[in-house]
Write an enzyme that holds these catalytic residues in place. Structure first.
Site, PDB file in Angstrom:
ATOM      1  N   SER A   1     -23.255   7.244  36.553  1.00  0.00           N
ATOM      2  CA  SER A   1     -22.783   6.710  35.271  1.00  0.00           C
ATOM      3  C   SER A   1     -22.550   7.765  34.198  1.00  0.00           C
ATOM      4  CB  SER A   1     -23.757   5.652  34.749  1.00  0.00           C
ATOM      5  OG  SER A   1     -23.539   4.425  35.396  1.00  0.00           O
TER       6      SER A   1
ATOM      7  N   LYS B   1     -19.190   7.903  32.603  1.00  0.00           N
ATOM      8  CA  LYS B   1     -18.798   7.108  31.439  1.00  0.00           C
ATOM      9  C   LYS B   1     -18.613   7.949  30.176  1.00  0.00           C
ATOM     10  CE  LYS B   1     -20.799   2.688  32.968  1.00  0.00           C
ATOM     11  NZ  LYS B   1     -21.459   3.040  34.238  1.00  0.00           N
TER      12      LYS B   1
ATOM     13  N   SER C   1     -25.159   1.060  29.775  1.00  0.00           N
ATOM     14  CA  SER C   1     -24.359   1.494  30.926  1.00  0.00           C
ATOM     15  C   SER C   1     -23.713   0.353  31.697  1.00  0.00           C
ATOM     16  CB  SER C   1     -25.232   2.332  31.875  1.00  0.00           C
ATOM     17  OG  SER C   1     -24.447   3.153  32.688  1.00  0.00           O
TER      18      SER C   1
ATOM     19  N   LYS D   1     -26.314  10.284  28.191  1.00  0.00           N
ATOM     20  CA  LYS D   1     -25.948   9.351  29.259  1.00  0.00           C
ATOM     21  C   LYS D   1     -26.769   9.589  30.519  1.00  0.00           C
ATOM     22  CE  LYS D   1     -23.792   5.808  30.456  1.00  0.00           C
ATOM     23  NZ  LYS D   1     -25.075   5.488  31.127  1.00  0.00           N
TER      24      LYS D   1
END
EC number: 3.4.16.4
Length: 444
Positions: free
Chosen positions: A65, A68, A129, A254
């Site tokens: 993730s 992202k 997320s 993140k």
């Protein structure tokens, strides 16, 4: 008495050996003192881009993730260009809805036939997320995720990322997307990023759009009737178990996890005006990725301070001026246009020197500058040279970070025609006299 003397001599010899061994050991640099239990890692100064530590940072790995971050960047970019606004609404198509409805994927479920604002979708993506909202944003901006992937790779090239491949907007393995695999991508492919490229992506995000940190630092929020918490445990959570991971100054960025990627984290923290960016990839647990990040931050904040090593207007001793041809002055002062700041340890400060490089196009065949010269005119560059150990360089554009312009300190006008004529006549007779002298010498 003899036995006591022998014992004392033995102790003295052991002491001398220990002292000699200690003195023979090279002074270790701080960079060797931090050990990070991750497949790959990097620590970067967010102002200068200087790399403070790295471990296998060019190894391309699935970022999960952390992908992202690129989607976030492109959302901010679309806001900036006024393609969309935070109040723009969109509905959820079948593809992101199917992802959000699957309990195996990150998210809490979306509703179809309902308008969502860009702000709602972005917050869900950045804070906890959510994959479905990520895809919905990609479709809104580019029309389809396949077209959005093209934008991701193009932006990565523009940023100068070196080790990367984007095949979807979320970081999920393409093999889990079934018939929704983005057009033009391999059904069995994964996104790939090296720690260095992930850090550079984060660098661009926090410097181009610092407002992104206002969202990534939100610890908890409500979405679709559910109360959800940020997956970044280094933020100040209320849960007792998570308090042990809180790190003062962390405000992003993140997390990521898949079976193939392991547990990874791109973080950023600021203390006393100094911001660091960190990446750890492929750790073996949720907790480990934050524990290893803490090691990096402790190392960075404890050992490095950004220092002005060379001030604006700095002049290298013995090279303060350059000769000028056909000018009203015979020389002109030269100096650095800007100050040079570098994050350094105390042991490194005296390891930096500076080297001038003069633009050859500015010089005549005799190595002189050609008048006229304007004050502030660029005459070359001043390059910073590091003569120590463990120099990891910069995360991007090393030349730009290692050099500053070298400029003229004053105007030098071209001499008037009469003085130039006199000079030419003088040069003619001087050369003629030298030729005559050389010829006469040749007779004897």
């Amino acid at each position: 008495m003899k036995h006591k003397l022998k014992k004392n001599l033995s102790i003295l010899l052991v002491g001398l050996v220990m002292l000699t061994t200690l003195l023979a050991q090279p002074l270790s640099s701080h960079a060797a003192e931090v050990e990070v239990d991750a497949e790959s890692a990097i620590l970067v100064d967010a102002e200068t881009g200087k790399i403070l530590y790295e471990k296998n940072s060019d190894m391309a790995l699935p970022p999960a993730s952390m992908t992202k971050m690129m989607t976030e960047y492109l959302v901010w970019d679309a806001i900036k260009s006024e393609q969309i606004s935070w109040d723009t609404t969109t509905q959820i198509s079948d593809y992101p809805y199917s992802i959000s409805a699957n309990s195996n994927f990150s998210g809490i479920g979306l509703t179809q036939d309902k308008p969502y604002t860009v702000k709602e979708l972005y917050n869900a993506m950045a804070i906890f997320s959510d994959n479905g909202t990520t895809i919905a944003l990609a479709e809104l901006i580019a029309g389809s995720e396949g077209e959005f992937v093209k934008m991701m790779n193009k932006k990565a090239e523009e940023m100068g990322l070196q080790d990367y491949k984007f095949v979807n907007s979320t970081g999920l393995p393409n093999s889990l997307l079934g018939e929704n695999v983005p057009e033009g991508t391999d059904p069995n492919a994964n996104n790939l990023l090296s720690a260095r490229s992930a850090a550079l992506l984060a660098y661009n995000l926090v410097n181009d759009f610092p407002e992104a940190l206002e969202v990534s630092s939100i610890t908890e929020t409500d979405f679709e009737g559910h109360h959800v918490e940020n997956l970044n445990w280094m933020l100040p959570h209320d849960a007792t178990f998570l308090k042990q991971f809180h790190y003062e100054g962390v405000d992003g960025l993140k997390t990521g996890h898949t079976d193939l990627a392991g547990y990874c984290f791109t973080g950023t923290a600021e203390r006393d005006g100094q911001r660091l960016i960190s990446v750890v990839m492929k750790t073996d647990s949720k907790a480990k990725r934050f524990q290893e990040t803490e090691k990096l931050y402790n190392y960075g904040f404890s050992n490095f301070n950004t220092k002005e090593l060379f001030a604006k207007g700095y002049q290298l001793e013995g090279q303060e001026t350059l000769p000028v041809a056909k000018g009203k002055e015979d020389s002109v002062g030269i100096a650095t246009k800007d100050a040079i700041q570098v994050p350094v340890t105390k042991e490194q400060e005296d390891k930096y020197t500076i080297k001038y490089t003069i633009d050859k196009d500015k010089l005549n065949k005799d190595g002189e500058l050609k008048a006229p010269i304007k004050k502030g005119e660029k005459l070359g560059t001043a390059e910073v040279i590091f003569e120590g150990e463990n120099d990891y360089g910069y995360i991007f554009n090393a030349e730009a970070n290692n050099t500053v312009d070298l400029i003229a300190k004053a105007d030098v006008e071209k001499d008037n025609w009469f003085m130039l004529l006199l000079g030419s006549i003088g040069d003619f007779f001087s050369n003629l006299f030298s030729t005559i002298v050389d010829t006469v010498k040749g007779w004897f």
